[in-house]
Design a protein around this motif. Structure first.
Motif, PDB file in Angstrom:
ATOM      1  N   HIS A 172       0.850  -1.198   0.000  1.00  0.00           N
ATOM      2  CA  HIS A 172       0.000   0.000   0.000  1.00  0.00           C
ATOM      3  C   HIS A 172       0.886   1.249   0.000  1.00  0.00           C
ATOM      4  O   HIS A 172       0.673   2.180  -0.771  1.00  0.00           O
ATOM      5  CB  HIS A 172      -0.890   0.034   1.247  1.00  0.00           C
ATOM      6  CG  HIS A 172      -2.023  -0.959   1.223  1.00  0.00           C
ATOM      7  ND1 HIS A 172      -3.001  -0.982   2.177  1.00  0.00           N
ATOM      8  CD2 HIS A 172      -2.326  -1.946   0.350  1.00  0.00           C
ATOM      9  CE1 HIS A 172      -3.876  -1.953   1.905  1.00  0.00           C
ATOM     10  NE2 HIS A 172      -3.470  -2.562   0.799  1.00  0.00           N
ATOM     11  N   GLU A 176       1.508   4.175  -3.016  1.00  0.00           N
ATOM     12  CA  GLU A 176       1.335   5.612  -2.781  1.00  0.00           C
ATOM     13  C   GLU A 176       2.596   6.380  -3.162  1.00  0.00           C
ATOM     14  O   GLU A 176       2.518   7.451  -3.747  1.00  0.00           O
ATOM     15  CB  GLU A 176       0.935   5.857  -1.322  1.00  0.00           C
ATOM     16  CG  GLU A 176      -0.514   5.405  -1.091  1.00  0.00           C
ATOM     17  CD  GLU A 176      -1.011   5.586   0.337  1.00  0.00           C
ATOM     18  OE1 GLU A 176      -2.216   5.760   0.502  1.00  0.00           O
ATOM     19  OE2 GLU A 176      -0.176   5.539   1.272  1.00  0.00           O
ATOM     20  N   ASN A 182      -4.820   6.006  -2.410  1.00  0.00           N
ATOM     21  CA  ASN A 182      -5.747   5.044  -1.798  1.00  0.00           C
ATOM     22  C   ASN A 182      -7.144   5.664  -1.815  1.00  0.00           C
ATOM     23  O   ASN A 182      -7.379   6.680  -1.185  1.00  0.00           O
ATOM     24  CB  ASN A 182      -5.282   4.758  -0.363  1.00  0.00           C
ATOM     25  CG  ASN A 182      -6.139   3.706   0.334  1.00  0.00           C
ATOM     26  OD1 ASN A 182      -7.312   3.540  -0.001  1.00  0.00           O
ATOM     27  ND2 ASN A 182      -5.551   3.009   1.289  1.00  0.00           N
ATOM     28  N   THR A 185     -11.765   1.141   0.561  1.00  0.00           N
ATOM     29  CA  THR A 185     -11.779  -0.304   0.751  1.00  0.00           C
ATOM     30  C   THR A 185     -13.224  -0.764   0.765  1.00  0.00           C
ATOM     31  O   THR A 185     -14.083  -0.076   1.306  1.00  0.00           O
ATOM     32  CB  THR A 185     -11.114  -0.646   2.102  1.00  0.00           C
ATOM     33  OG1 THR A 185      -9.748  -0.221   2.045  1.00  0.00           O
ATOM     34  CG2 THR A 185     -11.134  -2.145   2.383  1.00  0.00           C
ATOM     35  N   THR A 198      -8.853  -3.171  -1.424  1.00  0.00           N
ATOM     36  CA  THR A 198      -8.456  -1.774  -1.319  1.00  0.00           C
ATOM     37  C   THR A 198      -8.022  -1.283  -2.697  1.00  0.00           C
ATOM     38  O   THR A 198      -7.255  -1.966  -3.384  1.00  0.00           O
ATOM     39  CB  THR A 198      -7.307  -1.591  -0.309  1.00  0.00           C
ATOM     40  OG1 THR A 198      -7.739  -2.103   0.950  1.00  0.00           O
ATOM     41  CG2 THR A 198      -6.933  -0.123  -0.148  1.00  0.00           C
ATOM     42  N   PHE A 200      -6.373   1.544  -5.358  1.00  0.00           N
ATOM     43  CA  PHE A 200      -5.432   2.650  -5.545  1.00  0.00           C
ATOM     44  C   PHE A 200      -5.638   3.209  -6.945  1.00  0.00           C
ATOM     45  O   PHE A 200      -5.814   2.446  -7.905  1.00  0.00           O
ATOM     46  CB  PHE A 200      -3.987   2.162  -5.353  1.00  0.00           C
ATOM     47  CG  PHE A 200      -3.721   1.771  -3.929  1.00  0.00           C
ATOM     48  CD1 PHE A 200      -3.166   2.664  -3.046  1.00  0.00           C
ATOM     49  CD2 PHE A 200      -4.096   0.515  -3.461  1.00  0.00           C
ATOM     50  CE1 PHE A 200      -2.971   2.323  -1.710  1.00  0.00           C
ATOM     51  CE2 PHE A 200      -3.907   0.156  -2.138  1.00  0.00           C
ATOM     52  CZ  PHE A 200      -3.331   1.064  -1.256  1.00  0.00           C
ATOM     53  N   ASP A 211      -5.894  -2.790  -7.498  1.00  0.00           N
ATOM     54  CA  ASP A 211      -6.639  -3.250  -6.335  1.00  0.00           C
ATOM     55  C   ASP A 211      -5.781  -4.259  -5.584  1.00  0.00           C
ATOM     56  O   ASP A 211      -5.058  -5.054  -6.202  1.00  0.00           O
ATOM     57  CB  ASP A 211      -7.942  -3.934  -6.759  1.00  0.00           C
ATOM     58  CG  ASP A 211      -8.988  -2.942  -7.263  1.00  0.00           C
ATOM     59  OD1 ASP A 211      -8.707  -1.726  -7.302  1.00  0.00           O
ATOM     60  OD2 ASP A 211     -10.088  -3.398  -7.622  1.00  0.00           O
TER      61      ASP A 211
END
Ligand code: ZN
Length: 329
Positions: A172, A176, A182, A185, A198, A200, A211
């Motif tokens: 994650h 970023e 992000n 979720t 989740t 992105f 994802d």
């Protein structure tokens, strides 16, 4: 040190397949993509490398395969791209379902995900694929290939990839740092019920989502699995800045490798998925004119001098062409 320029999104996805002819037939004739490059795996020239894309090989549209009749069957699992999604225009999933019915392709019931409608299916090697309805604007950068699928229904490049990761948190953070945001979720459906998906988002518009789903189920590389996913770093400078960031994360990126149609840097992210950073230039028209893309076996650099031997080791394939519609005359 300044942050690297955010990646606009996915560049290409490379997979492993079985029979080369079956691979071409499905991706060209059934899904309607253009074979923009016929080449060989530059790390193993006894295996083809096929590139299927939009009409011009726009970055963010090419799905590529290493097909080999003797490839063992793979298994999707942790540390892999578990599913690759393509954009189709809003309202076209009815068309795709009837096309799949005609072609004998099985598909699942549609699902809703982050407010979009998704149709899941597999290619002949069992590779998990999906079509996602999106609004396609007039100035969309993709150029549909209309030999087999009419323009208004055609696939318009990547929507997303889904990553299955044993330990998602460090990835994650990596996404970023690569410039994806992000965006939320939600409860996952269709893949591994009970888990959280989740999402992105990059600037896009093509290939703008990644994802992430947590999973520990073991995978095995082989036919029907993704080998690696490449992100756009349009210029050498942007790629080098991204490479520096990746290196600071302790992820041991390769040096820049000349892949003939783009220049690439490779590294495995924290949970083992092979990521690539690919430049925009020189592109697929560097060695063939636009109108001839994919028509012949192209052997980059040092491989050209071994053409006779390489061709002898590859099975013959035929690129599907639409039947000449006499009824139209
Ligand atoms: Zn690649």
């Amino acid at each position: 040190m300044s942050d690297p320029t955010p990646t606009p999104g996915l560049h290409h996805v490379t997979c492993i397949a079985g029979d080369p002819q079956q691979n071409i037939d499905f991706w060209v004739e059934t899904l309607g993509l253009r074979l923009v490059k016929q080449s060989v795996n530059q790390d193993d020239p006894s295996t083809y490398h096929f590139f299927f894309a939009d009409a011009e090989g726009t970055p963010g549209t090419s799905m590529t395969f290493f097909p080999h009749a003797n490839a063992g069957q793979g298994k999707v699992g942790s540390g892999q791209v578990s599913r690759t999604a393509f954009r189709v225009p809003e309202g076209t999933l009815d068309y795709w379902e009837s096309r799949f019915d005609e072609c004998g392709v099985e598909y699942d019931e549609r699902i809703e995900r982050f407010g979009e409608t998704v149709l899941q299916f597999e290619d002949p090697d069992g590779l998990p694929v999906e079509l996602v309805e999106v609004e396609v604007s007039e100035d969309d950068p993709t150029v549909p290939w209309t030999e087999f699928v009419p323009e208004e229904h055609a696939i318009r490049g990547f929507h997303s990839v889904t990553l299955w990761l044993a330990d998602p948190e460090p990835t994650h953070e990596l996404l970023e740092k690569m410039g994806l945001e992000n965006v939320g979720t939600e409860q996952a459906q269709g893949d591994t019920p009970g888990d959280q998906r989740t999402r992105f988002e990059a600037s896009g518009p093509v290939g703008k989502y990644v994802d992430v789903l947590p999973t520990v189920s073991g995978g095995r590389q082989g036919a029907g699995t993704v080998h690696h996913v490449a992100f756009q770093t349009p210029t050498d400078e942007e790629q080098e800045a991204m490479r520096t960031m990746v290196s600071r994360e302790g992820l041991r990126p390769s040096g820049q490798i000349d892949r003939h149609w783009f220049r690439s840097v490779y590294f495995r992210e924290h949970s083992g998925v092979l990521f690539e950073l690919a430049t925009k230039e020189p592109g697929y028209t560097t060695d063939e004119p636009l109108e001839d893309l994919g028509g012949h076996l192209v052997l980059p650099g040092k491989f050209e001098s071994r053409r006779e031997q390489i061709e002898a080791g590859l099975p013959d394939v035929t690129v599907p062409e639409p039947e000449t519609a006499e009824a139209d005359d």
